[in-house]
Design a protein around this motif. Sequence first.
Motif, PDB file in Angstrom:
ATOM      1  N   VAL A 182       3.044  -5.920  -1.507  1.00  0.00           N
ATOM      2  CA  VAL A 182       1.685  -6.173  -1.017  1.00  0.00           C
ATOM      3  C   VAL A 182       1.368  -5.294   0.193  1.00  0.00           C
ATOM      4  CG1 VAL A 182       0.180  -7.899   0.032  1.00  0.00           C
ATOM      5  CG2 VAL A 182       1.601  -8.514  -1.933  1.00  0.00           C
ATOM      6  N   LEU A 183       2.314  -5.179   1.128  1.00  0.00           N
ATOM      7  CA  LEU A 183       2.080  -4.373   2.329  1.00  0.00           C
ATOM      8  C   LEU A 183       1.937  -2.883   1.986  1.00  0.00           C
ATOM      9  CD1 LEU A 183       4.535  -6.089   4.844  1.00  0.00           C
ATOM     10  CD2 LEU A 183       2.028  -6.156   4.876  1.00  0.00           C
ATOM     11  N   GLN A 184       2.726  -2.403   1.013  1.00  0.00           N
ATOM     12  CA  GLN A 184       2.581  -1.012   0.581  1.00  0.00           C
ATOM     13  C   GLN A 184       1.257  -0.799  -0.132  1.00  0.00           C
ATOM     14  OE1 GLN A 184       6.260  -0.471  -1.686  1.00  0.00           O
ATOM     15  NE2 GLN A 184       7.107   0.744  -0.023  1.00  0.00           N
ATOM     16  N   ALA A 240      -0.708   1.333  -5.177  1.00  0.00           N
ATOM     17  CA  ALA A 240      -1.067   0.245  -6.088  1.00  0.00           C
ATOM     18  C   ALA A 240       0.109  -0.131  -6.986  1.00  0.00           C
ATOM     19  CB  ALA A 240      -2.260   0.654  -6.937  1.00  0.00           C
ATOM     20  N   PRO A 241       0.353  -1.429  -7.175  1.00  0.00           N
ATOM     21  CA  PRO A 241       1.462  -1.849  -8.025  1.00  0.00           C
ATOM     22  C   PRO A 241       1.149  -1.641  -9.501  1.00  0.00           C
ATOM     23  CG  PRO A 241       0.233  -3.759  -7.275  1.00  0.00           C
ATOM     24  CD  PRO A 241      -0.343  -2.561  -6.563  1.00  0.00           C
ATOM     25  N   SER A 242       2.190  -1.442 -10.285  1.00  0.00           N
ATOM     26  CA  SER A 242       2.018  -1.312 -11.722  1.00  0.00           C
ATOM     27  C   SER A 242       1.771  -2.683 -12.331  1.00  0.00           C
ATOM     28  CB  SER A 242       3.277  -0.687 -12.338  1.00  0.00           C
ATOM     29  OG  SER A 242       4.385  -1.567 -12.168  1.00  0.00           O
ATOM     30  N   GLY A 300       8.694  -5.118   9.247  1.00  0.00           N
ATOM     31  CA  GLY A 300       9.663  -4.439  10.092  1.00  0.00           C
ATOM     32  C   GLY A 300      10.529  -3.462   9.321  1.00  0.00           C
ATOM     33  N   SER A 301      10.889  -3.822   8.102  1.00  0.00           N
ATOM     34  CA  SER A 301      11.701  -2.943   7.264  1.00  0.00           C
ATOM     35  C   SER A 301      10.946  -1.667   6.912  1.00  0.00           C
ATOM     36  CB  SER A 301      12.125  -3.674   5.986  1.00  0.00           C
ATOM     37  OG  SER A 301      12.906  -4.812   6.282  1.00  0.00           O
ATOM     38  N   LEU A 302       9.680  -1.813   6.568  1.00  0.00           N
ATOM     39  CA  LEU A 302       8.865  -0.642   6.239  1.00  0.00           C
ATOM     40  C   LEU A 302       8.665   0.240   7.471  1.00  0.00           C
ATOM     41  CD1 LEU A 302       6.162  -2.291   3.943  1.00  0.00           C
ATOM     42  CD2 LEU A 302       7.959  -0.705   3.240  1.00  0.00           C
TER      43      LEU A 302
END
Length: 303
Positions: free
Chosen positions: A118-120, A128-130, A175-177
């Motif tokens: 979602v954050l990406q 956009a997600p597949s 935080g990971s991203l």
Amino acid sequence: MQSTSSSGAPAAGWLKIAAFAAIYIIWGSTYLAIVFAIETLPPFLMAGLRFMFAGAILFTWARLRGATAPSGLHWRNTAVIGGLLLLIGNGAVVWAEQRVASGIAALLVTTEPLWIVVLQWLGKAKKAPSAGVIVGLVLGAVGMVVLVSPWKLEGGVDLLGSTAIFLSAGAWAWGSLFSSRASLPSSPVLTTGMQMLCGGALLALAGTISGEWQTADWSSVSQRSWLALGYLVVFGSLIAFSAYSWLTRVAPPSQVSTYAYVNPVIAVLLGWAFGHEEVTVQTLIATVLLVAAVVIITLKVKH
């Protein structure tokens, strides 16, 4: 003779496998260790002591081995990461485990890969997600509803604690991203130590503001709580968190987040076996749905 580059590849491969094993298995056990620790230790101060002690060891070790002194920018970035991963990401879980069983907490943390997607999607990259990833997101949402259901199929789960853990998973994903693109010291050990020092200090500050120094009865802290804190420092922080911090630099975020496959299963089993936590049909159904969602998202996400 085998070249240095070719001999280094298998070694790096084994190192990555060991790092994944650490975050898969050890982190699954830390949920129960947290429960034991906060039986007689104040939650935020316990977490703050855990990370400040482990961070001081890593930072000192890295500097003694010749790591370059960090810049102001490095301290700022590691403070942001420590705040997201440890103050919010871990601190909320520790606080919530006063209200939520360790196995349930681990299941709620499995939403982190969903947050990553979602954050990406909503971030600057607009990734956009597949269709397959969207299926995984929907399945994960259904799993959340089953686990924390307003109609309480069996027993019910504390809504406030569950919400705190769900939001903490979002902070951990953020935080990971951020850590994957931030300017950080070249030494992974130094970086991890700095993150722990910053995050631990923020947790200790949170404990101070919430009055834990005044309410804590240090003379009554049990041996089990001290042993659990020691386990969290050595295994949960020095080993597993160091492995996680290193993996965020060398592997895609979606791949690193696959620890969510194993953590909840181990946490639920340990909570049932040693923490006398009830495993209901509702919990088992939610486990299947959430883990399946993580598997689908990880397999379908575009690297």
